[in-house]
Scaffold this motif. Structure first.
Motif, mmCIF file in Angstrom:
data_model
loop_
_atom_site.group_PDB
_atom_site.id
_atom_site.type_symbol
_atom_site.label_atom_id
_atom_site.label_comp_id
_atom_site.label_asym_id
_atom_site.label_seq_id
_atom_site.Cartn_x
_atom_site.Cartn_y
_atom_site.Cartn_z
ATOM 1 N N GLY A 49 -17.485 28.398 -15.602
ATOM 2 C CA GLY A 49 -16.864 27.687 -14.317
ATOM 3 C C GLY A 49 -18.043 26.846 -13.499
ATOM 4 N N GLU A 50 -18.035 26.449 -12.351
ATOM 5 C CA GLU A 50 -19.063 25.568 -11.608
ATOM 6 C C GLU A 50 -19.362 26.614 -10.593
ATOM 7 O OE1 GLU A 50 -17.334 22.123 -10.067
ATOM 8 O OE2 GLU A 50 -17.008 21.331 -12.237
ATOM 9 N N LEU A 51 -20.803 26.582 -10.084
ATOM 10 C CA LEU A 51 -21.316 27.034 -9.030
ATOM 11 C C LEU A 51 -21.875 26.155 -7.830
ATOM 12 C CD1 LEU A 51 -21.375 30.181 -8.083
ATOM 13 C CD2 LEU A 51 -23.873 30.263 -8.687
ATOM 14 N N ARG A 52 -21.048 25.921 -6.795
ATOM 15 C CA ARG A 52 -21.183 24.943 -5.666
ATOM 16 C C ARG A 52 -21.834 25.650 -4.446
ATOM 17 N NH1 ARG A 52 -16.195 20.754 -6.271
ATOM 18 N NH2 ARG A 52 -16.376 20.215 -8.460
ATOM 19 N N PRO A 55 -23.184 23.914 1.869
ATOM 20 C CA PRO A 55 -24.413 23.837 2.746
ATOM 21 C C PRO A 55 -24.389 24.244 4.271
ATOM 22 C CG PRO A 55 -23.510 21.803 2.392
ATOM 23 C CD PRO A 55 -22.691 22.670 1.687
ATOM 24 N N LEU A 56 -23.175 24.302 4.717
ATOM 25 C CA LEU A 56 -22.956 24.481 6.006
ATOM 26 C C LEU A 56 -23.275 26.300 6.551
ATOM 27 C CD1 LEU A 56 -19.701 22.788 6.976
ATOM 28 C CD2 LEU A 56 -21.935 22.038 7.368
ATOM 29 N N VAL A 57 -22.986 27.023 5.476
ATOM 30 C CA VAL A 57 -23.195 28.242 5.659
ATOM 31 C C VAL A 57 -24.314 28.759 4.581
ATOM 32 C CG1 VAL A 57 -21.346 29.113 6.968
ATOM 33 C CG2 VAL A 57 -21.118 28.849 4.507
ATOM 34 N N ASN A 58 -24.844 27.992 3.746
ATOM 35 C CA ASN A 58 -25.690 28.400 2.558
ATOM 36 C C ASN A 58 -24.988 29.636 2.005
ATOM 37 O OD1 ASN A 58 -28.021 26.748 1.996
ATOM 38 N ND2 ASN A 58 -29.516 28.688 2.584
ATOM 39 N N GLU A 59 -23.836 29.292 1.240
ATOM 40 C CA GLU A 59 -23.372 30.509 0.389
ATOM 41 C C GLU A 59 -22.617 29.649 -0.799
ATOM 42 O OE1 GLU A 59 -21.760 33.051 4.217
ATOM 43 O OE2 GLU A 59 -20.284 32.033 2.807
ATOM 44 N N TRP A 60 -22.782 30.392 -1.988
ATOM 45 C CA TRP A 60 -22.339 29.979 -3.297
ATOM 46 C C TRP A 60 -20.696 30.029 -3.149
ATOM 47 C CZ3 TRP A 60 -25.499 26.978 -5.712
ATOM 48 C CH2 TRP A 60 -26.866 27.240 -5.701
ATOM 49 N N VAL A 61 -20.274 29.086 -3.890
ATOM 50 C CA VAL A 61 -18.760 29.168 -4.303
ATOM 51 C C VAL A 61 -18.562 28.977 -5.799
ATOM 52 C CG1 VAL A 61 -16.424 28.157 -3.619
ATOM 53 C CG2 VAL A 61 -18.363 28.357 -1.741
ATOM 54 N N ALA A 62 -17.776 29.766 -6.297
ATOM 55 C CA ALA A 62 -17.562 29.777 -7.572
ATOM 56 C C ALA A 62 -16.264 28.982 -8.018
ATOM 57 C CB ALA A 62 -17.367 31.174 -8.419
ATOM 58 N N PRO A 119 -29.579 26.925 -8.918
ATOM 59 C CA PRO A 119 -30.197 25.877 -8.513
ATOM 60 C C PRO A 119 -31.128 26.080 -7.266
ATOM 61 C CG PRO A 119 -28.074 25.389 -9.137
ATOM 62 C CD PRO A 119 -28.137 27.024 -9.035
ATOM 63 N N ASP A 120 -32.031 25.247 -6.781
ATOM 64 C CA ASP A 120 -32.681 25.171 -5.763
ATOM 65 C C ASP A 120 -31.730 24.844 -4.374
ATOM 66 O OD1 ASP A 120 -35.105 26.202 -6.702
ATOM 67 O OD2 ASP A 120 -35.847 24.083 -7.250
ATOM 68 N N SER A 124 -27.181 19.801 1.299
ATOM 69 C CA SER A 124 -26.114 19.021 0.855
ATOM 70 C C SER A 124 -26.415 18.314 -0.629
ATOM 71 C CB SER A 124 -25.714 17.928 1.708
ATOM 72 O OG SER A 124 -26.413 17.209 2.157
ATOM 73 N N ASP A 125 -27.783 18.429 -0.867
ATOM 74 C CA ASP A 125 -28.300 17.641 -2.159
ATOM 75 C C ASP A 125 -28.453 18.817 -3.285
ATOM 76 O OD1 ASP A 125 -28.353 15.276 -1.204
ATOM 77 O OD2 ASP A 125 -30.341 15.341 -0.070
ATOM 78 N N THR A 126 -28.048 20.121 -2.986
ATOM 79 C CA THR A 126 -28.092 21.011 -3.937
ATOM 80 C C THR A 126 -27.520 20.805 -5.223
ATOM 81 O OG1 THR A 126 -28.392 22.775 -2.297
ATOM 82 C CG2 THR A 126 -27.819 23.565 -4.508
ATOM 83 N N ASP A 127 -28.031 20.891 -6.337
ATOM 84 C CA ASP A 127 -27.420 20.634 -7.710
ATOM 85 C C ASP A 127 -26.240 21.866 -7.856
ATOM 86 O OD1 ASP A 127 -28.874 18.425 -8.172
ATOM 87 O OD2 ASP A 127 -30.538 19.886 -9.336
ATOM 88 N N GLU A 128 -25.165 21.211 -8.785
ATOM 89 C CA GLU A 128 -24.167 22.226 -9.131
ATOM 90 C C GLU A 128 -24.574 23.208 -10.298
ATOM 91 O OE1 GLU A 128 -20.965 21.381 -12.391
ATOM 92 O OE2 GLU A 128 -20.285 20.366 -10.717
#
Length: 370
Positions: A49-52, A55-62, A119-120, A124-128
């Protein structure tokens, strides 16, 4: 190819490959031989799957859209976690088992292809990224109608050994950062399979709660030179009023700032970073307090309580001197027929409000006649 490994407490792990390439691991104590093949047809595994980043809380969502089609509350005669019998071909090819662990058929996280790096984080510009990690299912018993509280002390010891073994093995994977074994029980929690079982999530990133705990623990250590969790445990032992069970190596209490109507922390008195560091004596004394705690929880209202029982341990590669192993059991049941809903304040704001004091729930748990 089969792999047989001798573990502690007389437990032997036999690892075998299923028809779709997943691995199943049997944890046995009676000299069983595991030879029955997976008779189901080969099946293609879902992709990663994807990891996004939020950016509002700096948390990863799978993102794991393939999980929408997973099995939901099948009847006992179609349970995929029961042993294989007759024409019912389940996840476990053998017709009986003690404790078994296998790779999840619909994993939220899965091993990446090739090298992996998060990803670094650049807002809001963080890569998937890829939803890298590992998800495993752990069955506590072949008895469909069983529960943790009804397991024998020997079975709980075998279960603990399986948790320890999986933590050790998963920690070796270069893309794993944190390992979290847990059990969900009850439809109120969102359980989709009624068979007594848990899961093990191995993340490629630190989950938000772990990140927060590590941040707070670091600040406390910089300020005092002490480990925060050790200070918390010392306070609970000093106050004494919230302690509900204890033996030579473990203590169970409702924490001073509980977030749930019934919240129990089970803690080794000798602090360790994770399950693999528990001493043999602590491992051997865990079953008695674990079973007692679960019996007390169900005994409060005389009903099967919905709960989440999760092991919190230090991350694989950082903070191992700052975070401590403990087992958190939380229930949203506040009374028969009444749940503590995580509504506006809790879900939207992350601000928990308790309708009862932990001293009250501790007394209710202590008053249960075993």
């Amino acid at each position: 190819m089969d792999e047989i490994v001798e573990l502690s407490a007389g437990v032997v792990r036999t690892s075998r490959t299923m028809n779709d390439g997943r691995t199943i691991r049997y944890y046995d104590t009676a000299g069983q031989t595991r030879t029955v093949p997976d008779q189901r047809p080969e099946e293609e595994q879902p992709g990663i799957g994807e990891l996004r980043l939020d950016p509002l809380v700096n948390e990863w969502v799978a993102m794991a859209a393939h999980r929408q089609g997973r099995i939901f509350l099948p009847p006992k005669e179609l349970c995929p976690l029961c042993p294989t019998t007759g024409e019912l071909l389940t996840e476990i090819p053998e017709n009986d088992f003690e404790v078994v662990v296998f790779d999840n058929r619909s994993p939220s996280l899965r091993p990446p292809d090739g090298d992996f790096a998060l990803p670094d984080m650049v807002g809001s510009d963080t890569d998937e990224g890829a939803a890298a990690g590992k998800c495993e299912v752990i069955c506590f018993t072949a008895d469909h109608g069983g529960a943790f509280k009804s397991l024998s002390p020997q079975r709980v010891r075998t279960l603990l050994e399986a948790w320890r073994d999986r933590t050790a093995e998963l920690s070796k994977l270069p893309f794993i950062s944190h390992i979290a074994p847990f059990e969900n029980r009850g439809e109120e929690i969102g359980v989709t399979l009624a068979h007594p079982h848990g899961q093990i999530y191995a993340y490629s990133y630190l989950p938000p709660r772990v990140t927060k705990m590590l941040e707070v623990a670091r600040k406390h250590h910089e300020k005092t030179g002490r480990v925060l969790f050790d200070d918390v445990l010392a306070r609970e032992l000093r106050d004494d009023v919230r302690i509900i069970a204890r033996n030579e190596h473990w203590v169970a209490y409702t924490p001073y700032a509980s977030r749930y109507p019934f919240e129990i922390h089970v803690v080794p008195l000798q602090p360790v970073a994770d399950l693999t560091e528990l001493a043999p004596a602590a491992c051997d004394s865990f079953p008695s307090i674990a079973i007692e705690v679960m019996q007390r929880l169900d005994g409060v209202f005389g009903i099967d309580m919905a709960y989440i029982a999760a092991w919190h341990q230090a991350p694989v590669r950082e903070g191992r001197d700052l975070l401590r192993l403990h087992w958190q059991i939380t229930s949203v049941r506040r009374a028969p027929g009444k749940l503590k809903y995580l509504a506006g304040s809790e879900s939207a704001m992350g601000a928990f409000i308790m309708d009862m004091k932990p001293e009250q729930s501790a007394q209710q748990l202590k008053d249960v006649k075993l």
